[in-house]
Structure formats: structure tokens, C-alpha cells
Design a protein around this motif. Structure first.
Motif, PDB file in Angstrom:
ATOM      1  N   ARG A 172       0.858  -1.123  -0.011  1.00  0.00           N
ATOM      2  CA  ARG A 172       0.167  -0.057  -0.020  1.00  0.00           C
ATOM      3  C   ARG A 172       0.780   1.408  -0.029  1.00  0.00           C
ATOM      4  N   PRO A 173       0.843   2.200  -0.864  1.00  0.00           N
ATOM      5  CA  PRO A 173       1.241   3.427  -0.974  1.00  0.00           C
ATOM      6  C   PRO A 173       1.359   4.370   0.219  1.00  0.00           C
ATOM      7  N   ASP A 174       2.437   4.915   0.767  1.00  0.00           N
ATOM      8  CA  ASP A 174       2.193   5.794   2.027  1.00  0.00           C
ATOM      9  C   ASP A 174       1.619   6.910   1.595  1.00  0.00           C
ATOM     10  N   VAL A 175       0.885   7.562   2.474  1.00  0.00           N
ATOM     11  CA  VAL A 175       0.156   8.645   2.317  1.00  0.00           C
ATOM     12  C   VAL A 175       0.847  10.159   3.242  1.00  0.00           C
ATOM     13  N   ILE A 176       1.060  10.985   2.278  1.00  0.00           N
ATOM     14  CA  ILE A 176       1.880  12.000   2.968  1.00  0.00           C
ATOM     15  C   ILE A 176       0.893  13.299   2.953  1.00  0.00           C
ATOM     16  N   GLY A 177       0.774  13.915   4.201  1.00  0.00           N
ATOM     17  CA  GLY A 177      -0.201  14.978   4.408  1.00  0.00           C
ATOM     18  C   GLY A 177       0.157  16.113   3.858  1.00  0.00           C
ATOM     19  N   ARG A 178      -0.558  16.442   2.544  1.00  0.00           N
ATOM     20  CA  ARG A 178      -0.176  17.606   1.972  1.00  0.00           C
ATOM     21  C   ARG A 178      -0.709  18.867   2.676  1.00  0.00           C
ATOM     22  N   ARG A 179       0.273  19.650   3.146  1.00  0.00           N
ATOM     23  CA  ARG A 179       0.019  21.009   3.969  1.00  0.00           C
ATOM     24  C   ARG A 179      -0.735  20.433   5.137  1.00  0.00           C
ATOM     25  N   GLY A 180      -0.562  19.334   5.725  1.00  0.00           N
ATOM     26  CA  GLY A 180      -1.404  18.839   6.822  1.00  0.00           C
ATOM     27  C   GLY A 180      -2.604  17.973   6.457  1.00  0.00           C
ATOM     28  N   SER A 217      -3.463  21.462  11.629  1.00  0.00           N
ATOM     29  CA  SER A 217      -3.663  20.793  10.347  1.00  0.00           C
ATOM     30  C   SER A 217      -2.804  19.608  10.332  1.00  0.00           C
ATOM     31  N   PHE A 218      -1.494  19.901  10.770  1.00  0.00           N
ATOM     32  CA  PHE A 218      -0.369  18.673  10.851  1.00  0.00           C
ATOM     33  C   PHE A 218      -0.747  17.821  12.068  1.00  0.00           C
ATOM     34  N   ASN A 219      -1.268  18.283  13.045  1.00  0.00           N
ATOM     35  CA  ASN A 219      -1.773  17.174  14.082  1.00  0.00           C
ATOM     36  C   ASN A 219      -2.787  16.292  13.609  1.00  0.00           C
ATOM     37  N   LYS A 220      -3.665  17.052  12.868  1.00  0.00           N
ATOM     38  CA  LYS A 220      -4.909  16.144  12.176  1.00  0.00           C
ATOM     39  C   LYS A 220      -4.411  15.205  11.202  1.00  0.00           C
ATOM     40  N   ALA A 221      -3.284  15.566  10.627  1.00  0.00           N
ATOM     41  CA  ALA A 221      -2.852  14.665   9.461  1.00  0.00           C
ATOM     42  C   ALA A 221      -2.117  13.372  10.253  1.00  0.00           C
ATOM     43  N   LEU A 222      -1.341  13.704  11.410  1.00  0.00           N
ATOM     44  CA  LEU A 222      -0.704  12.494  12.154  1.00  0.00           C
ATOM     45  C   LEU A 222      -1.738  11.655  12.544  1.00  0.00           C
ATOM     46  N   GLN A 223      -3.023  12.361  12.910  1.00  0.00           N
ATOM     47  CA  GLN A 223      -3.888  11.488  13.602  1.00  0.00           C
ATOM     48  C   GLN A 223      -4.669  10.496  12.596  1.00  0.00           C
ATOM     49  N   GLN A 224      -4.266  10.710  11.261  1.00  0.00           N
ATOM     50  CA  GLN A 224      -4.833   9.938  10.156  1.00  0.00           C
ATOM     51  C   GLN A 224      -3.722   9.066   9.718  1.00  0.00           C
ATOM     52  N   GLY A 225      -2.713   9.017  10.457  1.00  0.00           N
ATOM     53  CA  GLY A 225      -1.636   7.796  10.253  1.00  0.00           C
ATOM     54  C   GLY A 225      -1.031   8.003   8.931  1.00  0.00           C
ATOM     55  N   VAL A 226      -0.580   9.237   8.547  1.00  0.00           N
ATOM     56  CA  VAL A 226       0.281   9.632   7.342  1.00  0.00           C
ATOM     57  C   VAL A 226       1.672   9.382   7.647  1.00  0.00           C
ATOM     58  N   SER A 227       2.468   8.946   6.661  1.00  0.00           N
ATOM     59  CA  SER A 227       3.834   8.765   6.987  1.00  0.00           C
ATOM     60  C   SER A 227       4.863   9.885   6.929  1.00  0.00           C
ATOM     61  N   SER A 228       4.394  11.110   6.264  1.00  0.00           N
ATOM     62  CA  SER A 228       5.128  12.142   6.266  1.00  0.00           C
ATOM     63  C   SER A 228       4.459  13.443   6.124  1.00  0.00           C
ATOM     64  N   LEU A 229       4.902  14.566   6.231  1.00  0.00           N
ATOM     65  CA  LEU A 229       4.222  15.635   6.222  1.00  0.00           C
ATOM     66  C   LEU A 229       4.909  16.875   5.374  1.00  0.00           C
ATOM     67  N   GLU A 230       3.954  17.375   4.524  1.00  0.00           N
ATOM     68  CA  GLU A 230       4.407  18.146   3.367  1.00  0.00           C
ATOM     69  C   GLU A 230       3.839  19.535   3.610  1.00  0.00           C
ATOM     70  N   ALA A 231       5.087  20.801   3.335  1.00  0.00           N
ATOM     71  CA  ALA A 231       4.654  22.039   3.867  1.00  0.00           C
ATOM     72  C   ALA A 231       5.433  23.009   2.778  1.00  0.00           C
ATOM     73  N   ASP A 232       4.788  23.998   2.714  1.00  0.00           N
ATOM     74  CA  ASP A 232       5.229  25.244   1.696  1.00  0.00           C
ATOM     75  C   ASP A 232       6.156  26.379   2.687  1.00  0.00           C
ATOM     76  N   VAL A 233       7.436  26.623   2.246  1.00  0.00           N
ATOM     77  CA  VAL A 233       8.083  27.354   3.208  1.00  0.00           C
ATOM     78  C   VAL A 233       8.507  28.634   2.450  1.00  0.00           C
ATOM     79  N   ALA A 239       9.430  15.533  14.232  1.00  0.00           N
ATOM     80  CA  ALA A 239      10.638  14.663  14.892  1.00  0.00           C
ATOM     81  C   ALA A 239       9.718  13.878  16.137  1.00  0.00           C
ATOM     82  N   ARG A 240       8.949  14.488  16.659  1.00  0.00           N
ATOM     83  CA  ARG A 240       8.449  13.888  17.913  1.00  0.00           C
ATOM     84  C   ARG A 240       7.430  12.840  17.466  1.00  0.00           C
ATOM     85  N   ALA A 241       6.706  12.830  16.298  1.00  0.00           N
ATOM     86  CA  ALA A 241       5.883  11.745  15.772  1.00  0.00           C
ATOM     87  C   ALA A 241       6.760  10.860  15.037  1.00  0.00           C
ATOM     88  N   ASN A 242       8.291  11.050  14.867  1.00  0.00           N
ATOM     89  CA  ASN A 242       8.967  10.062  14.058  1.00  0.00           C
ATOM     90  C   ASN A 242       8.218   9.909  13.091  1.00  0.00           C
TER      91      ASN A 242
END
Length: 579
Positions: free
Chosen positions: A228-236, A248-264, A351-354
Motif C-alpha cells: 500500500r502506498p504511503d500517504v503524505i499529508g499535503r499541508r497537513g 492541520s499537521f496534528n490532524k494529519a498525524l492522527q490519520q496515520g500519514v507517513s510524512s508531512l508536506e509544507a510550503d516554506v 520529529a516527535r511523531a517520528n
């Protein structure tokens, strides 16, 4: 002396026929109906109606599949107009109304053909058909101008819907065989009707062979399915909370994403912060706090000014994904007090969510004091966050010498040789750029592929079957509910379904033509009206219709009536008995 009983007129209440002819052509009275052939003008309008229906069907299908990118469409409109609004609502509303109306007229027209009634579209409907046609054509042209690259989703969606659309189209065309057979056999072997028959059979043949052109990665053996492909939280998780915020990032982590994507972006004083837009107008209350500076570039504000803005109230007011109604009161209160998130805060949470992080860097304008040092400013923020550099992926592919400790991914679809030359082993591609063949080539050469944006289960399933390792999504809560591809068939099963559906269609069409031939032959041989009408001179249809509505009494002489009522016993006239 010959006595006779008076003729009695008995009207047959044909409510269904009255409804059909009344709604379609405003012909509510019996004498207004006709079994004559439709005029060339009305046949032309029927062709226009069919063309409008086909175009609207294509248009509706496009918007159904484009649901994956509705937010991108609204964002493009915002960049053009400067005002945030859901542009899909009027489009979907007019499409639904127009498609329902044209479909209803199509059904009425086909019923007219089935019953042998003359087509005579009412002038109000003609205006409606033209309005629907012009509106749809205008919409197609406008979308090609504003959102032209979205047309690719139609070909991509066929990888998921193709086999089912084929069966649906085959069933519809097979059912039309009843109308074609009745129309052709009733009219005889005229040149026009032979052309109609030839076109119908050609369409059937094309549909029978269509699966040869249908390709889908989901037609595969089940034991060949990749993980199954990993899901990355796009902007959370931007459907559940304001994009690029800690919530938004906390909500994404609650949905089991493997990574977080953000615009800097980088502030005026060198602080990297998270912001997708060039300005702060859409996602903050800058119009209230700094009304004179609301159109300036977001990176031309210092961090203190940016931090003073509210970054959550806009989500509650605009409801960009129609999800605010499902939020709890606690979440709404938290959103009302959100501020712009810094890069350090987001990386510490990661980092805290590994988990890992994917950063899309936006370079500041040339007049920015950190125009030349923006890479170093971002690297310093990464080091301050304490996250392992191996967990951070970086775009764009610039200043490679300075970011050797971080993973870099390419946003361009380059050749394998070029990627190796640049030292890149990962690609981030839009789903329209990632064909199944390209994905397989990259994976064979140990190149990781991440595809974006993937918000719909059907697209996620197609990419899963293609072997994509990861996808970036605005809707991780939706993809979380897809534990297996929506459908998966082995080549043998697909061929079995294909051949079986074709054979069933051939049998049904053959049976329809045989039955219609037998039915029409029986009507011609035993129908008294047909026999008598074939023996007399054909009257103009208007005269015949008027005659059918009159009750005529005439004297009977030598046992033969002087009227024509005896020619139409089934149309409501009871002849009576003569002594």
C-alpha cells in the motif's frame, strides 16, 4: 329495408401517449398526433439534441472525475480574481440541471420513435436545447483556457472506469437495438434506413472490440500487487483544519500519514514560515490588521507582524472543503485562535511523531534582504528543530552543494541518466505526468516516485496498482479508508467478462431483430387497417386526423357506407351491426 344503428365514438384514454406528445411537442389533442415520417427539420433538431446530450454527458463525467482537484481549481480562480469563492458550485448546479433536462427530452424523443410518433420538438424546448449547448461549449472553452491541463484526468480516470463504462455503453447500445430494428423494419429497405442500420452495427462492432484499447494497471494478478502506498499529508490535513498550521499537521498525524508536506517562505528578518500563497490575503486577516499592505508579498513582512495575524478564522468563514459543519465546537474554538506556523514548529512536531518532512521552498523576491541566503536560513531552521536531516526531503533542486545532508527530490520529469548525474533518487510528479510505464521504468532503476495530489479512492487505487511508493494528499482521512484497491481483475477474468458481455449483446440484438421482423410481418398481414389503407389513395395526414375526430352519420345504400369510418375501427369508432 336496411336498418342501421348510430355510430358511437369511443375514445381510448391514451394517457401515456398524451403525456409524451404533450410534453415533447405540446401536442395534447388526438388529432395533432401523426404517424407520418418526421420532417428533415425535426430530424435535424433530434441530431442537435443527441449532440447536446453527448456533450453534456462528457462535461458531467469530467467534473465528476475532477473532484480530485476542486480545491486547485478554486485556487486558480483566486489567483486570477483575488477573491476566494467556490467556483465549482455554479458549474455543478448548471450541469446537473442542464443534463437532467436534456436527458428527459432524449427519453421522450426515443419514446416517440419507439411508438412510431412523428417528432415535433416544441419551440420552447428548442430554445432550451440551444441554451444548454451554447452554455456547455462556453464552459469547455473557458476550462481549456483556465485549467487546460486538467483534461488529462479523463484519460487517467478511464484506467479505473474503462471496463465499467464499456459494459454500460454496450448495454445502452444493445437496448437501442429495439428502436433501430422497429424503425428500419417498419420503414422498409430505404437507403436512409439502411444507412441507419449500418451505423448502428458499426457502433456495436466498435464497442465489441473496445476492450482491446482499454489498459489499466488494475488488470493484473493479485500476487503481483505492491504494498500500500504511503500517504503524505499535503499541508497537513487541509480538509480538517486550516492548511499549513500546527492543527492541520496534528490532524494529519492522527490519520496515520507517513510524512508531512509544507510550503516554506522566508520572512523579512530571515525566519522560515509556512505559507502557500504569494500574499497573506486568503489565509489570514491581514485585510483587517494591515489593510494597506494586504497585496504585498508575504515574505516582505517580519516575523512579529506575521505572527500577529489570525490564520484560522478564514477557514471557518469560507469553508473551502464544505467540512466545517462536521467539526466539533472545541475544534472551531481552536481554529479561531490559530496563528501562522513557523518551519521550526512544524519540524519539531514531525520529529516527535517520528515522521518525515517534505519541504517546498519558495524563493523570496529579489528586493528581499535574504534573497541570496534563503537556503542557509532554511538549513539553519532544520538544524534548530532537532530533526534528523535524513528525514527531510527538499525541493527545488537548487544549491545542491549546500544541502548534501538532506534528501532532494526533482519536480521535473527527467530521464534516469539526468537524475543520476544530479545525484537525485526521488521524483515528485503530478499524477498526470506519471504514466504506468514511466513509473515502472523509474522503479526498476531504483528511483522513488511520489505522486500528488491524490484525494480520490479511484486515483489512489490506480496508483497503488501501478506500484507507486507514496502519494501526497489533501484528504488523508479519505485514503485511510482504502485498505485495498477498489477493483482488481486478472487478465483471464477481464477477458472472460469481455467475451461474455459481447456474446450476450449479440444474442440479444439478434433476438430483437428477429422478434421485430416477426411482429411487423404479423401486423402487415392481419391488420385490417393496413390492408384497407394499402388499397386506397393516401390522404393528407391532416385530413385523416380531422376525419378521425368527427362523428359522421350517413345513409347506407346497397350495403356499403359512404364514409371512411370503417377504415379505422381501432381508432375509437364502433361500426355497429346492420340488418
Amino acid at each position: 329495408m336496411v336498418k342501421h344503428q348510430p355510430l358511437q365514438q369511443v375514445y381510448e384514454k391514451q394517457l401515456c401517449l398524451s403525456f409524451l406528445t404533450g410534453i415533447y411537442g405540446c401536442r395534447w389533442k388526438r388529432y395533432q398526433r401523426s404517424h407520418d415520417n418526421s420532417s428533415k427539420w425535426e430530424c435535424a433538431w433530434f441530431i442537435i439534441l443527441c449532440s447536446t446530450f453527448s456533450l453534456l454527458l462528457f462535461w458531467a463525467y469530467f467534473w465528476l472525475e475532477a473532484h480530485n482537484d476542486y480545491n486547485q481549481f478554486n485556487w486558480l480562480l483566486y489567483n486570477r480574481s483575488g477573491e476566494w469563492k467556490d467556483g465549482t458550485v455554479p458549474i455543478l448546479t448548471t450541469t446537473a440541471v442542464g443534463f437532467s433536462y436534456i436527458t428527459f427530452l432524449m427519453i421522450l424523443a426515443l419514446c416517440h420513435i419507439s411508438l412510431g410518433q412523428q417528432l415535433n420538438l416544441y419551440w420552447i424546448h428548442k430554445i432550451g436545447v440551444l441554451a444548454a449547448l451554447i452554455t456547455t461549449v462556453s464552459g469547455v472553452v473557458s476550462i481549456s483556457d483556465v485549467w487546460g491541463d486538467e483534461w488529462d484526468i479523463i484519460l487517467i480516470s478511464l484506467q479505473s472506469t474503462g471496463p465499467f463504462l464499456h459494459i454500460g455503453a454496450l448495454a445502452a447500445v444493445t437496448a437501442l437495438g429495439w428502436l433501430v430494428a422497429g424503425h428500419v423494419i417498419r420503414a422498409g429497405r430505404t437507403k436512409f434506413h439502411m444507412i441507419v442500420l449500418l451505423v448502428y452495427l458499426s457502433v456495436l462492432l466498435v464497442l465489441y472490440m473496445a476492450p482491446l484499447a482499454i489498459t489499466s494497471p488494475c488488470i493484473m494478478d493479485r500476487n503481483s500487487l505492491k504494498p500500500r502506498p504511503d500517504v503524505i499529508g499535503r499541508r497537513g490535513a487541509p480538509m480538517l483544519a486550516p492548511e499549513n498550521t500546527l492543527m492541520s499537521f496534528n490532524k494529519a498525524l492522527q490519520q496515520g500519514v507517513s510524512s508531512l508536506e509544507a510550503d516554506v517562505s522566508v520572512s523579512l528578518d530571515g525566519v522560515p514560515f509556512l505559507m502557500r500563497d504569494r500574499t497573506l490575503r486568503r489565509t489570514t486577516d491581514i485585510a483587517k490588521v494591515f489593510p494597506d499592505k494586504q497585496h504585498e508579498d508575504a515574505s516582505l513582512f517580519n516575523w512579529t507582524e506575521i505572527r500577529s495575524l489570525n490564520a484560522g478564522q478564514w477557514f471557518l468563514e469560507s469553508d473551502p472543503y464544505w467540512t466545517v459543519g462536521s467539526l466539533t465546537g472545541r475544534d472551531r474554538n481552536r481554529m479561531g485562535n490559530l496563528t501562522v506556523c513557523s518551519l521550526v514548529e512544524m519540524l519539531r512536531l514531525t520529529a516527535r511523531a517520528n515522521r518525515s518532512a517534505l519541504l517546498n521552498l519558495h524563493r523570496p523576491p529579489p528586493e528581499h534582504p535574504h534573497y541570496k541566503t534563503w537556503i542557509m536560513d532554511t538549513l539553519w531552521a532544520v538544524q534548530r528543530s532537532g530533526i534528523s536531516q535524513k528525514r527531510v526531503t527538499w525541493t527545488p533542486d537548487t544549491d545542491r552543494g549546500r544541502v548534501r545532508g538532506l534528501q532532494q527530490t526533482s519536480l521535473e520529469k527527467l530521464s534516469v541518466e539526468e537524475l543520476r548525474h544530479r545525484g537525485i533518487s526521488s521524483l515528485t510528479l503530478r499524477y498526470s505526468q506519471a504514466s504506468n510505464k514511466d513509473i515502472q521504468d523509474f522503479l526498476v532503476n531504483n528511483m522513488s516516485v511520489m505522486v500528488y495530489p491524490v484525494n480520490e479512492p479511484w486515483l489512489y487505487s490506480v496508483l497503488w496498482c501501478s506500484g507507486v511508493p507514496s502519494v501526497s494528499s489533501d484528504a488523508p482521512q479519505v485514503l485511510r479508508k482504502v485498505p485495498y484497491p477498489i477493483w482488481l481483475m486478472s487478465p483471464y477474468e477481464y477477458c472472460l467478462v469481455w467475451i461474455t458481455s459481447d456474446l450476450v449483446s449479440i444474442a440479444i440484438v439478434t433476438g430483437i431483430f428477429i422478434f421485430q421482423k416477426w411482429r411487423m410481418s404479423g401486423m402487415q398481414n392481419y391488420n385490417p387497417e393496413q390492408i384497407m389503407l394499402s388499397a386506397v389513395t393516401r390522404r393528407p395526414s391532416r385530413d385523416v386526423n380531422i376525419m378521425k375526430e368527427k362523428l359522421i352519420f350517413s345513409e347506407v345504400s346497397n350495403g356499403v357506407t359512404n364514409t371512411d369510418e370503417h377504415l379505422y375501427p381501432e381508432n375509437g369508432y364502433d361500426i355497429g351491426q346492420y340488418k
